[in-house]
Motif scaffolding. Sequence first.
Motif, PDB file in Angstrom:
ATOM      1  N   LEU A 102      75.147 -60.305  69.677  1.00 44.84           N
ATOM      2  CA  LEU A 102      75.236 -61.317  70.724  1.00 44.84           C
ATOM      3  C   LEU A 102      73.842 -61.777  71.158  1.00 44.84           C
ATOM      4  O   LEU A 102      73.626 -62.970  71.403  1.00 44.84           O
ATOM      5  N   GLU A 103      72.902 -60.847  71.256  1.00 44.59           N
ATOM      6  CA  GLU A 103      71.528 -61.203  71.631  1.00 44.59           C
ATOM      7  C   GLU A 103      70.873 -62.141  70.614  1.00 44.59           C
ATOM      8  O   GLU A 103      70.008 -62.925  70.964  1.00 44.59           O
ATOM      9  N   HIS A 104      71.317 -62.044  69.365  1.00 42.68           N
ATOM     10  CA  HIS A 104      70.774 -62.902  68.309  1.00 42.68           C
ATOM     11  C   HIS A 104      71.617 -64.161  68.090  1.00 42.68           C
ATOM     12  O   HIS A 104      71.439 -64.866  67.099  1.00 42.68           O
ATOM     13  N   GLY A 105      72.543 -64.433  69.008  1.00 41.53           N
ATOM     14  CA  GLY A 105      73.331 -65.666  68.922  1.00 41.53           C
ATOM     15  C   GLY A 105      74.438 -65.642  67.893  1.00 41.53           C
ATOM     16  O   GLY A 105      74.981 -66.679  67.524  1.00 41.53           O
ATOM     17  N   ILE A 106      74.800 -64.454  67.431  1.00 43.08           N
ATOM     18  CA  ILE A 106      75.879 -64.308  66.456  1.00 43.08           C
ATOM     19  C   ILE A 106      77.193 -64.189  67.212  1.00 43.08           C
ATOM     20  O   ILE A 106      77.261 -63.565  68.267  1.00 43.08           O
ATOM     21  N   LYS A 107      78.248 -64.773  66.672  1.00 42.83           N
ATOM     22  CA  LYS A 107      79.583 -64.704  67.270  1.00 42.83           C
ATOM     23  C   LYS A 107      80.435 -63.745  66.429  1.00 42.83           C
ATOM     24  O   LYS A 107      81.090 -64.160  65.479  1.00 42.83           O
ATOM     25  N   PRO A 108      80.424 -62.445  66.768  1.00 45.07           N
ATOM     26  CA  PRO A 108      81.182 -61.486  65.951  1.00 45.07           C
ATOM     27  C   PRO A 108      82.679 -61.575  66.211  1.00 45.07           C
ATOM     28  O   PRO A 108      83.117 -61.844  67.332  1.00 45.07           O
ATOM     29  N   VAL A 109      83.456 -61.372  65.146  1.00 42.32           N
ATOM     30  CA  VAL A 109      84.910 -61.245  65.237  1.00 42.32           C
ATOM     31  C   VAL A 109      85.263 -60.007  64.422  1.00 42.32           C
ATOM     32  O   VAL A 109      85.064 -59.980  63.205  1.00 42.32           O
ATOM     33  N   TYR A 110      85.741 -58.979  65.101  1.00 42.63           N
ATOM     34  CA  TYR A 110      86.091 -57.739  64.409  1.00 42.63           C
ATOM     35  C   TYR A 110      87.490 -57.854  63.830  1.00 42.63           C
ATOM     36  O   TYR A 110      88.404 -58.359  64.468  1.00 42.63           O
ATOM     37  N   VAL A 111      87.654 -57.365  62.602  1.00 43.90           N
ATOM     38  CA  VAL A 111      88.930 -57.433  61.892  1.00 43.90           C
ATOM     39  C   VAL A 111      89.486 -56.023  61.751  1.00 43.90           C
ATOM     40  O   VAL A 111      88.879 -55.164  61.116  1.00 43.90           O
ATOM     41  N   PHE A 112      90.631 -55.788  62.375  1.00 40.17           N
ATOM     42  CA  PHE A 112      91.357 -54.524  62.250  1.00 40.17           C
ATOM     43  C   PHE A 112      92.466 -54.785  61.238  1.00 40.17           C
ATOM     44  O   PHE A 112      93.418 -55.500  61.528  1.00 40.17           O
ATOM     45  N   ASP A 113      92.329 -54.209  60.040  1.00 38.76           N
ATOM     46  CA  ASP A 113      93.257 -54.561  58.970  1.00 38.76           C
ATOM     47  C   ASP A 113      94.278 -53.490  58.616  1.00 38.76           C
ATOM     48  O   ASP A 113      94.961 -53.595  57.619  1.00 38.76           O
ATOM     49  N   GLY A 114      94.419 -52.482  59.427  1.00 40.27           N
ATOM     50  CA  GLY A 114      95.488 -51.505  59.214  1.00 40.27           C
ATOM     51  C   GLY A 114      95.263 -50.593  58.030  1.00 40.27           C
ATOM     52  O   GLY A 114      94.147 -50.345  57.589  1.00 40.27           O
ATOM     53  N   LYS A 115      96.361 -50.102  57.491  1.00 39.47           N
ATOM     54  CA  LYS A 115      96.326 -49.130  56.403  1.00 39.47           C
ATOM     55  C   LYS A 115      95.876 -49.778  55.096  1.00 39.47           C
ATOM     56  O   LYS A 115      96.121 -50.951  54.868  1.00 39.47           O
ATOM     57  N   PRO A 116      95.260 -48.961  54.195  1.00 37.83           N
ATOM     58  CA  PRO A 116      94.882 -49.507  52.889  1.00 37.83           C
ATOM     59  C   PRO A 116      96.128 -49.845  52.074  1.00 37.83           C
ATOM     60  O   PRO A 116      97.193 -49.254  52.276  1.00 37.83           O
ATOM     61  N   PRO A 117      96.009 -50.804  51.150  1.00 35.17           N
ATOM     62  CA  PRO A 117      97.163 -51.180  50.330  1.00 35.17           C
ATOM     63  C   PRO A 117      97.650 -50.025  49.459  1.00 35.17           C
ATOM     64  O   PRO A 117      96.895 -49.100  49.160  1.00 35.17           O
ATOM     65  N   GLN A 118      98.914 -50.083  49.038  1.00 34.88           N
ATOM     66  CA  GLN A 118      99.529 -49.039  48.208  1.00 34.88           C
ATOM     67  C   GLN A 118      98.712 -48.739  46.965  1.00 34.88           C
ATOM     68  O   GLN A 118      98.612 -47.596  46.535  1.00 34.88           O
ATOM     69  N   LEU A 119      98.131 -49.780  46.361  1.00 37.99           N
ATOM     70  CA  LEU A 119      97.364 -49.583  45.131  1.00 37.99           C
ATOM     71  C   LEU A 119      96.176 -48.648  45.322  1.00 37.99           C
ATOM     72  O   LEU A 119      95.687 -48.055  44.380  1.00 37.99           O
TER      73      LEU A 119
END
Length: 148
Positions: free
Chosen positions: A75-92
């Motif tokens: 934020l101090e560097h002017g970046i707009k972070p968006v965190y992605v919570f993607d759940g469990k890993p795929p079956q593969l």
Amino acid sequence: MGIHGLAKLIADQAPGAIKQQDIKNYFGRKIAIDASMCIYQFLIAVRQDGNVLQNEDGETTSHLMGMFYRTIRMLEHGIKPVYVFDGKPPQLKSAEVREQENIDKFTKRLVKVTKQHNDECKKLLTMMGVPYIEVRSRFTLFCFIFSC
């Protein structure tokens, strides 16, 4: 967990594809961040006297400290972070995950990101006014990335 050897493969096949840049070059940009990878990283790295940080009730707080300070820096560097919570890993990936867990048992560094860790980080991000998304499928994630 990521894809083992991906950076080396990309560097070998497309040497110009990976560039190291100064953080100031991302000013004003939205950046999607893998929340689970960050939380795992903080649980491993943020320690005091070799132990994870804890509050007075003995609850782990390493992930919150790491998430807070990394987000503040962006934020101090002017970046707009968006965190992605993607759940469990795929079956593969289940066989790979089991193999990694077996390796971790032997090295005694088994650290897992729990639902509680995720929920606490989501609460922290909400309090900081930083957006996050919960992705139920890889298709949704790709749609999100391309809409940024």
